[in-house]
Each structure stands twice: as structure tokens, then as C-alpha cells.
Motif scaffolding. Structure first.
Motif, mmCIF file in Angstrom:
data_model
loop_
_atom_site.group_PDB
_atom_site.id
_atom_site.type_symbol
_atom_site.label_atom_id
_atom_site.label_comp_id
_atom_site.label_asym_id
_atom_site.label_seq_id
_atom_site.Cartn_x
_atom_site.Cartn_y
_atom_site.Cartn_z
ATOM 1 N N ASP A 13 165.440 21.337 14.810
ATOM 2 C CA ASP A 13 164.224 21.572 15.596
ATOM 3 C C ASP A 13 163.707 20.274 16.195
ATOM 4 N N ALA A 17 163.234 19.369 20.163
ATOM 5 C CA ALA A 17 161.959 18.903 20.722
ATOM 6 C C ALA A 17 162.141 17.588 21.460
ATOM 7 N N SER A 21 161.639 17.104 25.517
ATOM 8 C CA SER A 21 160.681 16.076 25.935
ATOM 9 C C SER A 21 161.331 15.061 26.856
ATOM 10 N N HIS A 167 155.945 21.525 23.086
ATOM 11 C CA HIS A 167 156.176 22.176 21.791
ATOM 12 C C HIS A 167 154.843 22.662 21.237
ATOM 13 N N GLU A 168 154.895 23.635 20.339
ATOM 14 C CA GLU A 168 153.688 24.203 19.743
ATOM 15 C C GLU A 168 153.462 23.752 18.309
ATOM 16 N N ARG A 169 154.452 23.183 17.674
ATOM 17 C CA ARG A 169 154.332 22.837 16.254
ATOM 18 C C ARG A 169 153.874 21.392 16.101
ATOM 19 N N ARG A 172 156.371 18.516 15.086
ATOM 20 C CA ARG A 172 157.327 18.158 16.141
ATOM 21 C C ARG A 172 156.628 17.320 17.218
#
Length: 197
Positions: A13, A17, A21, A167-169, A172
Motif C-alpha cells: 500500500d 501511494a 504521488s 490517498h485517504e489513509r 500513507r
């Protein structure tokens, strides 16, 4: 899912990310380096702020400027606005926690300085208020966000730079923020030492 698979998933993950990016952020990241280099070599300074992990990132970045990154060089001017407990507690007590960064930007920021505003959500009220004061004092803002940029993304000016991790987390986003801050330090050093154009 067993524990080894779960740990492996974190690496996968994180790599994804970073890859995403890199596709979106290398140009504004290079622009950030050029802006920081021009500011720091012309008697300007970097002010940095954030909360929690973003506070640690702000402090880490300023430490690399004032100390050094990987090579010896002259110290560069920077202040992490989340490190002075007397200011944080006095302002927090007297004006509220939302004012802890804006008061410092008003006191320390001058035209030509840069505010490094870090918020994984893009919605940290005290960081947004610091940006507002930075704009009033003609500072340029480099904002590091994620999750679509939040409210911070909407309040930035055309002259500001927005590094929004796709990203949403939170973990990360923080990983990419740290990579970008290290890349900024490396880019500044490269320009100082004439390694790049």
C-alpha cells in the motif's frame, strides 16, 4: 489474513501511494524546492506547523534546515511553530488552541517568508488560521495535505503550492509527506551546492 500478509500489505500500500504521488506531485514539489531555495538564500525563513504526526514532520523538516540534511552547509532559517510549549500553552489558554499557530505567524512572519502548513486531512482549524494570517502578511504557503485537500485546498492562492497526497489513509499520507520533506531538503542542498540547475 495472517500477520505476515498484513505486514506485507502495508509495504504494498505504501509503494502504491508513493507511485501515485510521484505521478502527480513531482512538478509542484520541484517548485517548492525552488521557492524555498530563493527564500532561504535571500534572508527569508520557513515557518512550519502541524498537529500530531504533522507536528513531528514540521519539527523534523526545520531541524534539517537549521542543522543539516546529508551534507555540511550553512544553517538555513526556520522555526517549527509547534515546539515552544510556553507559547502553545499561553496562547492556548488565553485565546484557544485554534490560535496557537496564527499568533506566531503574526509575530514572526514577514513578507517573503514561507509557511509550511501540514495537515493530512486539510481541515485542521489552527493550521487554516495560520494560513489566513500568512496571506494577510504576504507569506507564500506550501501546504502538505491529503484526502482531497479539505478546506485548506480551497483557501490557497494561485501563488501558493499545494502538495496533496492522493490517498485517504492518514498513515500513507504521512509517509508521503515525510518523503516530500526529505526531497525538499535534498533539493535545497543540491541547488546550494550546484548539483542541479
Amino acid at each position: 489474513m495472517d500477520l505476515i500478509a498484513k505486514m506485507t500489505q502495508h509495504f504494498d500500500d505504501s509503494a502504491e501511494a508513493l507511485y501515485l504521488s510521484a505521478q502527480e506531485l513531482t512538478e509542484p514539489l520541484a517548485a517548492s524546492v525552488e521557492l524555498l531555495f530563493a527564500t532561504l538564500t535571500n534572508n527569508g525563513k520557513a515557518l512550519a506547523c502541524g498537529n500530531g504526526g504533522s507536528a513531528a514532520d514540521a519539527q523534523h523538516f526545520i531541524a534539517e534546515l537549521v542543522g543539516r540534511f546529508e551534507r555540511d552547509r550553512l544553517p538555513l532559517a526556520g522555526i517549527a511553530l509547534n515546539t515552544d510549549t510556553s507559547i502553545l500553552t499561553a496562547v492556548g489558554n488565553d485565546y484557544g488552541f485554534d490560535a496557537v499557530f496564527e499568533r506566531q505567524v503574526a509575530a514572526l512572519g514577514q513578507t517573503g517568508d514561507i509557511l509550511i502548513a501540514i495537515s493530512t486531512s486539510g481541515n485542521s482549524e489552527n493550521v487554516m488560521r495560520a494560513i489566513q494570517v500568512a496571506h494577510e502578511r504576504d507569506l507564500v504557503v506550501i501546504a502538505l495535505t491529503g484526502k482531497g485537500g479539505g478546506k485548506i485546498g480551497k483557501m490557497l492562492r494561485d501563488t501558493d503550492i499545494h502538495l496533496c497526497v492522493p490517498h485517504e489513509r492518514t498513515m500513507r499520507i504521512q509517509e508521503v509527506h515525510m518523503l516530500m520533506l526529505h526531497a525538499m531538503c535534498d533539493g535545497i542542498d543540491a541547488l546550494l551546492l550546484g548539483d542541479v540547475e
